[in-house]
Design a protein around this motif. Structure first.
Motif, short mmCIF file in Angstrom:
data_model
loop_
_atom_site.label_atom_id
_atom_site.label_comp_id
_atom_site.label_asym_id
_atom_site.label_seq_id
_atom_site.Cartn_x
_atom_site.Cartn_y
_atom_site.Cartn_z
N ARG A 60 9.22 25.47 3.04
CA ARG A 60 8.69 24.48 3.72
C ARG A 60 9.65 23.29 3.62
O ARG A 60 9.38 22.55 4.63
CB ARG A 60 7.20 23.97 3.31
N ILE A 61 10.34 23.16 2.61
CA ILE A 61 11.39 22.11 2.59
C ILE A 61 12.80 22.84 2.27
O ILE A 61 12.65 23.56 1.45
CB ILE A 61 11.10 21.15 1.50
N PRO A 62 13.68 22.40 2.86
CA PRO A 62 15.22 22.76 2.61
C PRO A 62 15.41 22.68 1.05
O PRO A 62 15.24 21.63 0.57
CB PRO A 62 16.15 22.06 3.40
N SER A 63 15.84 23.52 0.37
CA SER A 63 15.86 23.76 -0.91
C SER A 63 16.98 22.86 -1.23
O SER A 63 16.97 22.31 -2.61
CB SER A 63 16.55 25.27 -1.27
N VAL A 83 1.44 17.13 -8.92
CA VAL A 83 0.46 18.01 -8.34
C VAL A 83 -0.88 17.39 -7.39
O VAL A 83 -1.22 16.33 -8.35
CB VAL A 83 -0.13 19.01 -9.44
N GLY A 84 -1.09 18.02 -6.43
CA GLY A 84 -1.90 17.29 -5.56
C GLY A 84 -1.55 16.35 -4.51
O GLY A 84 -2.33 15.90 -3.55
N ASP A 85 -0.19 15.79 -4.80
CA ASP A 85 0.26 15.04 -3.74
C ASP A 85 0.38 15.90 -2.37
O ASP A 85 0.74 17.02 -2.46
CB ASP A 85 1.65 14.51 -4.21
N PHE A 86 0.52 15.03 -1.33
CA PHE A 86 1.05 15.76 0.16
C PHE A 86 2.45 15.39 0.28
O PHE A 86 2.97 14.38 -0.21
CB PHE A 86 0.08 15.06 1.25
N ILE A 87 3.21 16.42 0.92
CA ILE A 87 4.47 16.52 1.33
C ILE A 87 4.46 16.30 2.93
O ILE A 87 3.79 17.06 3.42
CB ILE A 87 5.01 17.55 0.69
N ILE A 88 5.12 15.18 3.14
CA ILE A 88 4.90 14.87 4.79
C ILE A 88 6.53 15.00 5.08
O ILE A 88 7.25 14.52 4.85
CB ILE A 88 4.40 13.58 4.97
N LYS A 89 6.47 15.63 6.50
CA LYS A 89 7.64 15.79 7.07
C LYS A 89 7.69 14.82 8.19
O LYS A 89 6.84 14.70 9.02
CB LYS A 89 7.84 17.00 7.79
N GLY A 90 8.47 13.95 7.97
CA GLY A 90 8.64 12.64 8.90
C GLY A 90 9.37 12.92 10.38
O GLY A 90 9.58 13.97 10.51
N VAL A 91 9.26 11.68 10.86
CA VAL A 91 9.55 11.82 12.49
C VAL A 91 11.02 12.09 12.62
O VAL A 91 11.57 12.62 13.56
CB VAL A 91 9.06 10.75 13.44
N GLU A 92 12.03 11.99 11.62
CA GLU A 92 13.45 12.23 11.63
C GLU A 92 13.75 13.31 10.93
O GLU A 92 14.89 13.55 10.56
CB GLU A 92 13.95 10.92 10.95
N GLY A 93 12.71 14.23 10.31
CA GLY A 93 12.90 15.48 9.64
C GLY A 93 13.07 15.38 8.41
O GLY A 93 13.16 16.17 7.57
N PRO A 97 3.79 20.59 -13.56
CA PRO A 97 4.93 20.64 -12.91
C PRO A 97 5.16 19.56 -11.60
O PRO A 97 4.12 18.80 -11.52
CB PRO A 97 4.64 22.00 -11.86
N PHE A 98 6.36 19.03 -11.12
CA PHE A 98 6.33 18.01 -10.31
C PHE A 98 7.77 18.47 -9.58
O PHE A 98 8.45 19.28 -9.91
CB PHE A 98 6.55 16.59 -10.96
N LEU A 99 7.94 17.63 -8.50
CA LEU A 99 8.92 17.84 -7.63
C LEU A 99 9.58 16.53 -7.53
O LEU A 99 9.25 15.39 -7.63
CB LEU A 99 8.68 18.13 -6.05
N VAL A 100 11.16 16.51 -7.44
CA VAL A 100 11.93 15.35 -7.22
C VAL A 100 12.55 15.88 -5.63
O VAL A 100 12.94 16.74 -5.40
CB VAL A 100 13.10 15.35 -8.13
N ILE A 101 12.03 14.59 -4.77
CA ILE A 101 12.22 15.02 -3.32
C ILE A 101 13.37 14.09 -3.05
O ILE A 101 13.23 12.79 -3.28
CB ILE A 101 11.26 14.84 -2.43
N ASP A 102 14.56 14.47 -2.32
CA ASP A 102 15.39 13.47 -1.75
C ASP A 102 15.16 12.96 -0.59
O ASP A 102 15.05 13.53 0.63
CB ASP A 102 16.84 14.39 -1.49
N THR A 103 14.49 11.61 -0.44
CA THR A 103 14.03 10.99 0.52
C THR A 103 15.32 9.79 1.24
O THR A 103 16.15 9.80 0.60
CB THR A 103 12.75 10.29 0.28
N LEU A 104 14.78 9.52 2.46
CA LEU A 104 15.70 8.47 2.95
C LEU A 104 15.72 7.19 2.17
O LEU A 104 16.81 6.52 2.27
CB LEU A 104 15.24 8.00 4.46
#
Length: 88
Positions: free
Chosen positions: A25-28, A61-71, A46-53
């Protein structure tokens, strides 16, 4: 002055704490999955560290991961997500 958010359809999913909930769902290259682990006798979820803008952000856990308008991808707390988005 007041503004209204433009209606924009986004893709999103709820992180349930498993690698399978994220895989494909997210590029690795854009996240690091940290599994459940015990540190100094305390069990950490468990948790994720996401590289954002805006830099690295944590998704729990329980958070939503959103794909924004710029991908781009970013986490959103459930309470904010449900106030901001409805199913299309």
């Amino acid at each position: 002055m007041k503004y209204i958010k433009k209606p924009v359809e986004v893709e999103a999913f709820e992180f349930n704490g498993t690698y399978d909930s994220v895989r494909g769902r997210i590029p690795s290259s854009k996240y690091t999955f940290n599994p459940c682990e015990q540190v100094n006798g305390t069990m950490h979820k468990p948790f994720l560290v996401i590289d954002t803008l805006e830099g690295n952000m944590i998704a729990n856990v329980g958070d939503f991961i959103i794909k924004g308008v710029e991908g781009e991808f970013y986490p959103c707390k459930p309470s904010i997500f449900h106030k901001t988005y409805i199913k299309a």
